[in-house]
Write a protein that holds these residues in place. Sequence first.
Motif, PDB file in Angstrom:
ATOM      1  N   GLY A   1       0.788  -1.105  -0.048  1.00 49.24           N
ATOM      2  CA  GLY A   1       0.034  -0.014   0.054  1.00 49.24           C
ATOM      3  C   GLY A   1       0.864   1.176   0.311  1.00 49.24           C
ATOM      4  N   ALA A   2       0.416   2.259  -0.836  1.00 43.05           N
ATOM      5  CA  ALA A   2       1.357   3.548  -0.930  1.00 43.05           C
ATOM      6  C   ALA A   2       0.904   4.309   0.431  1.00 43.05           C
ATOM      7  CB  ALA A   2       0.903   4.322  -2.125  1.00 43.05           C
ATOM      8  N   ALA A   3       2.259   5.110   0.682  1.00 48.72           N
ATOM      9  CA  ALA A   3       2.085   6.082   1.854  1.00 48.72           C
ATOM     10  C   ALA A   3       1.561   7.171   1.546  1.00 48.72           C
ATOM     11  CB  ALA A   3       3.399   6.036   2.430  1.00 48.72           C
ATOM     12  N   SER A   4       1.484   7.685   0.590  1.00 46.95           N
ATOM     13  CA  SER A   4       1.008   9.063   0.016  1.00 46.95           C
ATOM     14  C   SER A   4       0.917   8.991  -1.371  1.00 46.95           C
ATOM     15  CB  SER A   4       1.762  10.293   0.481  1.00 46.95           C
ATOM     16  OG  SER A   4       3.188  10.247   0.094  1.00 46.95           O
ATOM     17  N   ALA A   5       0.242   9.935  -1.893  1.00 48.38           N
ATOM     18  CA  ALA A   5      -0.082  10.215  -3.642  1.00 48.38           C
ATOM     19  C   ALA A   5      -0.485  11.578  -3.661  1.00 48.38           C
ATOM     20  CB  ALA A   5      -1.000   9.201  -3.877  1.00 48.38           C
ATOM     21  N   GLY A   6      -0.136  11.970  -4.842  1.00 46.40           N
ATOM     22  CA  GLY A   6      -0.489  13.538  -4.974  1.00 46.40           C
ATOM     23  C   GLY A   6      -0.615  13.779  -6.319  1.00 46.40           C
ATOM     24  N   THR A   7      -0.651  15.115  -6.821  1.00 47.29           N
ATOM     25  CA  THR A   7      -0.621  15.387  -8.062  1.00 47.29           C
ATOM     26  C   THR A   7       0.676  16.326  -8.513  1.00 47.29           C
ATOM     27  OG1 THR A   7      -1.952  17.477  -7.574  1.00 47.29           O
ATOM     28  CG2 THR A   7      -3.039  15.576  -8.567  1.00 47.29           C
ATOM     29  N   ALA A   8       0.976  16.422  -9.606  1.00 49.20           N
ATOM     30  CA  ALA A   8       2.135  17.305  -9.977  1.00 49.20           C
ATOM     31  C   ALA A   8       1.563  17.987 -11.186  1.00 49.20           C
ATOM     32  CB  ALA A   8       3.557  16.414 -10.435  1.00 49.20           C
ATOM     33  N   MET A   9       1.534  19.569 -11.095  1.00 53.83           N
ATOM     34  CA  MET A   9       0.914  20.273 -12.448  1.00 53.83           C
ATOM     35  C   MET A   9       1.989  21.275 -12.691  1.00 53.83           C
ATOM     36  SD  MET A   9      -2.777  21.128 -11.010  1.00 53.83           S
ATOM     37  CE  MET A   9      -3.784  19.954 -10.075  1.00 53.83           C
ATOM     38  N   ARG A  10       1.923  21.615 -14.031  1.00 52.93           N
ATOM     39  CA  ARG A  10       2.851  22.739 -14.559  1.00 52.93           C
ATOM     40  C   ARG A  10       2.183  23.294 -15.548  1.00 52.93           C
ATOM     41  NH1 ARG A  10       5.174  20.777 -19.157  1.00 52.93           N
ATOM     42  NH2 ARG A  10       5.241  18.633 -19.504  1.00 52.93           N
ATOM     43  N   GLN A  11       2.133  24.446 -15.890  1.00 50.86           N
ATOM     44  CA  GLN A  11       1.560  25.272 -16.828  1.00 50.86           C
ATOM     45  C   GLN A  11       1.951  24.805 -18.369  1.00 50.86           C
ATOM     46  OE1 GLN A  11       1.228  29.626 -16.842  1.00 50.86           O
ATOM     47  NE2 GLN A  11       1.416  29.633 -14.755  1.00 50.86           N
ATOM     48  N   GLU A  12       0.978  24.474 -19.105  1.00 51.10           N
ATOM     49  CA  GLU A  12       1.363  23.956 -20.472  1.00 51.10           C
ATOM     50  C   GLU A  12       2.145  24.921 -21.425  1.00 51.10           C
ATOM     51  OE1 GLU A  12      -0.977  21.372 -24.030  1.00 51.10           O
ATOM     52  OE2 GLU A  12      -2.187  22.901 -22.512  1.00 51.10           O
ATOM     53  N   GLU A  13       1.793  25.996 -21.182  1.00 49.98           N
ATOM     54  CA  GLU A  13       2.639  27.262 -21.791  1.00 49.98           C
ATOM     55  C   GLU A  13       3.829  27.871 -20.770  1.00 49.98           C
ATOM     56  OE1 GLU A  13       0.494  30.326 -23.737  1.00 49.98           O
ATOM     57  OE2 GLU A  13      -0.668  28.967 -25.169  1.00 49.98           O
ATOM     58  N   ALA A  14       4.953  27.899 -21.040  1.00 50.93           N
ATOM     59  CA  ALA A  14       5.930  28.570 -20.008  1.00 50.93           C
ATOM     60  C   ALA A  14       5.563  29.829 -19.758  1.00 50.93           C
ATOM     61  CB  ALA A  14       7.359  28.188 -20.756  1.00 50.93           C
ATOM     62  N   PRO A  15       5.781  30.366 -18.675  1.00 46.88           N
ATOM     63  CA  PRO A  15       5.597  31.710 -18.432  1.00 46.88           C
ATOM     64  C   PRO A  15       6.412  32.760 -18.979  1.00 46.88           C
ATOM     65  CG  PRO A  15       6.725  30.590 -16.561  1.00 46.88           C
ATOM     66  CD  PRO A  15       6.125  29.523 -17.435  1.00 46.88           C
TER      67      PRO A  15
END
Length: 826
Positions: free
Chosen positions: A311-325
């Motif tokens: 069983g996993a201990a933690s899980a989450g998301t990783a987001m980044r903008q599709e267009e670079a700032p």
Amino acid sequence: MVLERLWPLALPVLLAAGLFVALSWFGLFRMVPDTIRMAVAGLFAVAALAALYPLRFFRWPARGEIDRRIELANRLDHRPVTAQSDRLAGKDDDFAGALWREHRRRLAASLGTLSGDLPHPRVPERDPWALRAAVPLLLVVAFAFSASPFGGSVGDALRPHEAVGAAPARIDAWVTPPAYTGRPPIFMTAEANRDQTSFRVPTGSEVSLRVTGGSGEERLAFRSSGADEATEPETIEPAVAGTPVRSGVSQFAFRLAENGTLSLGSGSREVQSWSFDVIPDMPPEIAFAEEPKRAVNGTLELAYTIKDDYGAASAGTAMRQEEAPAPGARPLYEAPEMPLTLPRRGGKDTGAQTSRDLTEHPWAGADVVLGLTAMDDAGQEARSEEKSIKLPERPFTNPLARAVIEQRRLLALDANRKPRVLDLMDAVTLRPEDTFDNMAHFLAIRSARERLAMADEDEELRGVVDYLWEIALGIEDGDLTAAEKRLRAAQQALRDALENGASDEEIERLMAELREAMQEFLREFAERAARDPNMAMPQMPQDGQMLRQNDLERLLDQIEELAKSGARDKAQELLSQLQNMMNNLQAGRQQRQQGSGQQSEMRQQMDKLGEIMRRQQEMMNETHRLDQMQRGQRQRGQDRGEQLGQGEQREGQQGQGGMTPDEFAEALRRMQEGQGQLQGELGELMDSLEGMGIRPGEGFGEAGEAMGEAGDALGEGQGERAVGEQGRALEALRRGAQDMMQQMQQAMQGDQGGSEEGGRQQNADRDPLGRPRATTGPDFGDSVDVPDEIDVQRAREILEAIRRRLGDALSPEIEKDYLERLLQLE
């Protein structure tokens, strides 16, 4: 010549020493008592001293003896070697001197082929039977034997018997797997595992070993399967503050990371060993089960699967903008974080769902690349594939609110655009009498403008961003969103408490907060619906299932009961269903109108069928109860007759806590009448269905026949047969109901619902709360997977037993740790 003279004199000493070493390697001094050990050691000491006495007769060979030995060894005549050092006797005249020199020259000519000689100690003359060879043979055999567990050492003769590395008085060894694996400790020295030398354990398991009553020379060594040399782990002494280490107790600990053998040695011998097959901890796997989607109320919903050994201990998301700032941009906020709900440890279902409202985050409405991450307790991380999505954003219908949100997004994504935002605010507030219907909104925006003008630090700018969000909500919805926010916060707090194993008192407190927040939300939602005729609630079907107070209370009570009984995974499922219901209610999905008289009549017939099935179930339960009561009373009467020695019982005698035969007869008569009435209602229902053009299935006919048989059995007092027939009738009713529903759905096939843009597809068989609609027939209780009452009671009894065991001060510490892990898994 030195060896010839020294060897016979030194041989007794060597033989005595060799015999002493051989007996020591054979372990003689470990096996005999101390008195015999000291006596034998004393005899060897005396023998050694006696053997040293002949050495006093040793003499170094003289020069003449050496010359003479050379002449004898080479068989030289006239002693040519000795003549080289002789001197001429008498008067030294010329003739005699010349003659002597010629004589020596001739003798020296014979010395060109001299050779050495081997030593001849003449030991065989003193030991014709070669008894001296027995000692070297014993030494060779003893040296090989000394490497065995029963071999000895040379120092055994000088150590007391108690200090010899004998087997420890007691060895306790156990393996504790990591807590996250959920596996119990393995006691390697227990009676069940005493003959087992190989164990399969997870990686990271800790081997603990305690030796009581040993010599103090015990050592623990680990040899890897692929290594040639053993490495000794660090010895761990008892670590109790203020308590001295007890004499004769040694404690070791070693953490297993690879396959190998762990051996316990005492002195030069091995006492015991164990081999371990270490199970590697595989990295987790996480993947999308469905495409990320937007819920009807704007929350982001993720469906995914997480696989891991334990069983996993933690899980989450990783987001980044599709267009670079833009270059040099100074964003005020990082990507939104979204912790993911984990599947139950040890469960077969690896799927999970998580929904979170990100509409308040400044990134809402932006195109992002979304990935999922998972980490196990060993620190291994996994990443899923990435998907490009647009983060859900809250729709604002008020133009002023949309302008405020646009200014907020510009400032949050790049603080360097502060002058641009100030200009936009000035433009919005340029003509307040034409722009604002409520001057409070004008004052709020001007206040935000002044705060932004004075803000320099990022923290101050973030405060302005939050303030602009509150202004936009106030312009758009008034006070309704405050109640909505409180409801979501209460739901999230309860979800976190269920995942983290909070106490029953904490669960009860959070449930009270959730009830209060839901009441406030529904009250304000109803008030707003009454004021605004365009809201979705009045557009709901008038004859469909509506949200009632007792529905919510019953669902909340089930969640609280499941959480307290230990079935917290089921409680989380119900909480997710409750959240979906509230999402559907808030979104107000429009549904098709169903006002035809025929469909209304169909629903009435389905409601009537559901009532017949409910009453048949209650009647079967009551019949079973009466039959069991009658059996128990009859058994008590037989036991009483056997004790009193009577042949029959007094008629009409009442059993303890039971009923008289007359009362039983009256109860069965009423049950028979009720069964007959129910059979008649089923016949009327079948006639009504035929009038509507629906042909009753074979299940209804079989149900009516079973009801008749049950009535006859009740009239004859055969409770057990009646229960069987009633169960058969209930099962036949279910089959008939399913057939009827299929025919009705075919009749209403042209009235299926559609889907709504920006949300999930509206199923035709669900009401606005996500529950089965009344048009799909009676609810057979399988729409929500809730444990039976007996399962809940059993789970509560198990939890109470575990807690009582934990409260026992005499319970071992290892057992308490294991029970605490069980509670955490719950």
